[in-house]
Design a protein around this motif. Structure first.
Motif, short mmCIF file in Angstrom:
data_model
loop_
_atom_site.label_atom_id
_atom_site.label_comp_id
_atom_site.label_asym_id
_atom_site.label_seq_id
_atom_site.Cartn_x
_atom_site.Cartn_y
_atom_site.Cartn_z
N LEU A 189 40.40 26.71 43.72
CA LEU A 189 40.32 28.15 43.87
C LEU A 189 41.52 28.65 44.66
O LEU A 189 42.01 27.99 45.58
N PRO B 17 42.15 31.69 46.87
CA PRO B 17 41.54 32.87 47.51
C PRO B 17 42.46 34.07 47.63
O PRO B 17 42.04 35.20 47.37
N LYS C 266 45.12 34.83 45.82
CA LYS C 266 45.36 35.36 44.48
C LYS C 266 44.19 36.23 44.03
O LYS C 266 44.39 37.33 43.50
N ILE C 267 42.98 35.76 44.27
CA ILE C 267 41.77 36.50 43.88
C ILE C 267 41.64 37.79 44.69
O ILE C 267 41.39 38.87 44.13
N TYR D 91 41.89 41.76 43.05
CA TYR D 91 40.76 42.69 42.98
C TYR D 91 40.88 43.84 43.98
O TYR D 91 40.32 44.92 43.73
N TYR E 266 41.78 33.74 31.49
CA TYR E 266 41.71 34.75 32.56
C TYR E 266 41.19 34.11 33.84
O TYR E 266 41.74 34.33 34.92
N TRP E 267 40.16 33.31 33.74
CA TRP E 267 39.60 32.65 34.92
C TRP E 267 40.56 31.62 35.49
O TRP E 267 40.84 31.60 36.69
N TRP E 268 41.11 30.78 34.63
CA TRP E 268 41.99 29.72 35.10
C TRP E 268 43.25 30.27 35.76
O TRP E 268 43.63 29.84 36.85
N LEU F 141 44.14 33.42 36.80
CA LEU F 141 44.09 34.46 37.83
C LEU F 141 43.17 34.13 39.00
O LEU F 141 43.09 34.89 39.96
N HIS F 142 42.50 32.97 38.93
CA HIS F 142 41.58 32.60 40.01
C HIS F 142 41.80 31.19 40.54
O HIS F 142 41.28 30.86 41.61
N LEU F 143 42.54 30.38 39.81
CA LEU F 143 42.73 28.98 40.19
C LEU F 143 44.21 28.65 40.34
O LEU F 143 45.07 29.38 39.86
#
Length: 298
Positions: free
Chosen positions: A14, A16, A18-19, A23, A125-127, A129-131
């Motif tokens: 993860l 953090p 970046k996330i 948002y 998108y998950w990989w 922008l979140h990882l």
């Protein structure tokens, strides 16, 4: 290569910061009253996009610092790296390292799933922008030591968010809260999401001019995305000639980043600009052809 097989090469963890920043930028954008934005603020936003995304990211970090497709002075190189910071994409050194990781695996016959594009848009998108990918052996990727130890890049990498907050404070004092959110949060959110989407689309859709020998990913070209991304959407051309400062190949491919490079060369800020013609000339002289041309649009 299966997802479980990539564990020995690195960890997918993860991210953090970046996330959080993504948002925060998105949530800030949702509160903007667009009807209240003045023509001056709208014009300034356009200028910022050109300075940060075109000059900072595409011309400065990607073509200049990472691929070294032209020569420039130290102060101008540092200025372009500083412009990249205000895209909101993150630290320039982190992006440089990520680019080397990604290029290494995409040029292998088997690509790590994290760097490949054999999955859905939602998963990507998950990989992306979140990882983040943390390699077990950085030396594998042959990242230039001068870049890794560059004091300016290291400084910007550790302080990039502070510079964006400083910009936000300046725009708040000059134009107020609503305009500040538009000039900082909205612009950064659109840049991050557009950068991600164009990266995915340019590896999954479009037309192919070249097949890169031995590579698991050769990329695709897209005329519309190429224009919108200052040339980054002509990704198949870039995969074939990564050292070329010109991402376009045909008359209908408008590479605005290349237009900026032509201007910068004309006024003397950059020189020794490399293009695909230089690579083709070297390959012809050595009788070595590292790419297979399908020539579907020649």
């Amino acid at each position: 290569m299966k997802e479980n097989d990539q564990i020995r090469y690195g960890k997918i963890v993860l991210a953090p910061l970046k996330i959080l920043t993504l948002y925060l930028f998105i949530l800030g954008s949702l509160t903007i009253d667009f009807a209240e934005l003045s023509s001056e603020v709208l014009g300034l936003n356009g200028v910022l996009v050109l300075l940060t995304v075109c000059l900072g990211h595409s011309v400065g970090l990607h073509r200049g610092i990472i691929h070294k497709s032209y020569q420039t002075s130290r102060w101008f190189r540092n200025l372009l790296a500083y412009a990249f910071v205000f895209t909101g994409l993150g630290g320039p050194l982190n992006w440089l390292k990520f680019h080397y990781y990604r290029d290494y695996w995409q040029n292998q016959s088997e690509c790590l799933p994290y760097f490949g594009y054999k999955h859905s848009l939602l998963k990507d998108y998950w990989w992306n922008l979140h990882l983040s990918f943390r390699p077990t052996n950085v030396d594998r990727y042959n990242i230039p030591k001068d870049d890794l130890e560059d004091t300016w890049l290291r400084f910007l990498n550790g302080t990039w968010l502070a510079h964006i907050l400083g910009m936000a404070l300046l725009f708040y004092l000059l134009y107020g809260w609503n305009a500040m959110l538009f000039l900082v949060a909205f612009r950064a959110a659109v840049t991050i999401l557009a950068h991600w989407f164009i990266g995915y689309a340019s590896h999954t859709h479009g037309y192919v001019r070249y097949e890169v020998s031995g590579a698991s990913e050769s990329g695709y070209n897209d005329v519309l995305l190429g224009v919108c991304s200052f040339g980054e959407g002509f990704h198949n051309n870039h995969h074939a000639y990564p050292k070329s400062a010109k991402f376009s190949k045909s008359w209908f491919e408008l590479d605005l980043g290349w237009c900026a490079i032509v201007i910068l060369k004309y006024i003397g800020l950059i020189w020794e600009v490399q293009t695909h013609r230089d690579a083709e000339a070297r390959a012809k002289a050595l009788k070595v052809y590292p790419i297979t041309t399908t020539d579907i649009l020649q």
